[in-house]
Design a protein around this motif. Structure first.
Motif, mmCIF file in Angstrom:
data_model
loop_
_atom_site.group_PDB
_atom_site.id
_atom_site.type_symbol
_atom_site.label_atom_id
_atom_site.label_comp_id
_atom_site.label_asym_id
_atom_site.label_seq_id
_atom_site.Cartn_x
_atom_site.Cartn_y
_atom_site.Cartn_z
ATOM 1 N N TYR A 152 -19.176 0.990 4.727
ATOM 2 C CA TYR A 152 -17.811 1.347 5.148
ATOM 3 C C TYR A 152 -17.621 2.366 6.513
ATOM 4 O O TYR A 152 -17.174 2.180 7.470
ATOM 5 C CB TYR A 152 -16.925 1.905 4.116
ATOM 6 C CG TYR A 152 -15.472 2.239 4.594
ATOM 7 C CD1 TYR A 152 -14.671 1.292 4.931
ATOM 8 C CD2 TYR A 152 -14.894 3.559 4.651
ATOM 9 C CE1 TYR A 152 -13.505 1.446 5.543
ATOM 10 C CE2 TYR A 152 -13.645 3.731 5.232
ATOM 11 C CZ TYR A 152 -12.937 2.757 5.688
ATOM 12 O OH TYR A 152 -11.624 3.084 6.318
ATOM 13 N N GLN A 168 -5.921 -3.937 5.534
ATOM 14 C CA GLN A 168 -7.083 -3.362 4.565
ATOM 15 C C GLN A 168 -7.792 -4.452 3.754
ATOM 16 O O GLN A 168 -9.129 -4.443 3.788
ATOM 17 C CB GLN A 168 -6.647 -2.350 3.928
ATOM 18 C CG GLN A 168 -6.343 -1.007 4.602
ATOM 19 C CD GLN A 168 -7.537 -0.308 5.466
ATOM 20 O OE1 GLN A 168 -8.593 -0.275 5.066
ATOM 21 N NE2 GLN A 168 -7.222 -0.308 6.797
ATOM 22 N N ARG A 186 -12.491 4.666 0.086
ATOM 23 C CA ARG A 186 -11.786 5.580 1.052
ATOM 24 C C ARG A 186 -11.176 6.816 0.570
ATOM 25 O O ARG A 186 -11.276 8.002 1.075
ATOM 26 C CB ARG A 186 -10.583 4.622 1.721
ATOM 27 C CG ARG A 186 -10.965 3.453 2.460
ATOM 28 C CD ARG A 186 -9.933 2.723 3.029
ATOM 29 N NE ARG A 186 -9.079 3.697 4.114
ATOM 30 C CZ ARG A 186 -7.819 3.287 4.199
ATOM 31 N NH1 ARG A 186 -7.189 2.263 3.684
ATOM 32 N NH2 ARG A 186 -7.152 3.956 5.217
#
Length: 192
Positions: A152, A168, A186
């Motif tokens: 990520y 997303q 996240r």
């Protein structure tokens, strides 16, 4: 309208104004609204398009029926299904606009004319394919050899504008995550 694409090709080779004009003459300018399907699985791809403005997604549907994002194409990127385009075979993927886009498109016929009339463009397209292959190899390495968090963070580093432009769940799909797993990644990063 041709400034960005001309600057792009001039990074790889020197061209006269006449050569650039001829190149531009062979391009088709298209303005396409968001959520337009440019290519569907089973169709033959008839374009290589340079993105002047907007965001496009290239994806396929896996055996479970889930969409798997292969590529995001934004300004100054090219989008196509190279195999389908050059070999004239049905595509295994979909190409869809995620935003209103403006693209400059080469058809196979016009690309052949370009390469015959201005052979220096062979170098441009060879270098583009090499760059694409290098990116695919990097992505494969990241998929196999890094943690979810590292994947990520690498995505954010490589594509800093995309998270503000796409949903997303498309990013999760690109990374090989479920949307829920991406949310956990996240959240962990936000706590650090």
């Amino acid at each position: 309208m041709y400034t960005a694409i001309n600057q792009y090709v001039l990074r790889y080779a020197a061209f006269s104004n006449e050569e650039l004009d001829r190149f531009n003459d062979l391009l088709l300018l298209q303005e396409i609204p968001r959520k337009t399907m440019l290519l569907k699985e089973g169709d033959v791809c008839h374009f290589e398009s340079f993105v002047n403005k907007g965001c496009i997604r290239n994806y396929y549907i896996d055996e479970k029926g889930d969409e798997v994002t292969l590529q995001f194409a934004i300004e100054n990127w090219w989008v196509s299904d190279i195999t389908s385009f050059h070999d004239r075979v049905p595509s295994h993927m979909f190409i869809e606009t995620l935003e209103d886009v403006e693209v400059l498109t080469l058809t196979l016929e016009n690309k052949e004319i370009l390469l015959k009339e201005i052979p220096k463009f062979e170098r441009i397209f060879r270098l583009m394919v090499q760059k694409n292959l290098a990116n695919l190899q990097q992505r494969l390495f990241k998929t196999i050899a890094t943690t979810a968090t590292e994947k990520y963070l690498d995505f954010l580093k490589r594509y800093p504008t995309i998270p503000q432009r796409v949903a997303q769940h498309y990013i999760a799909s690109f990374l090989g995550f479920t949307p829920e797993f991406l949310s956990k990644v996240r959240a962990r990063l936000a706590k650090q």
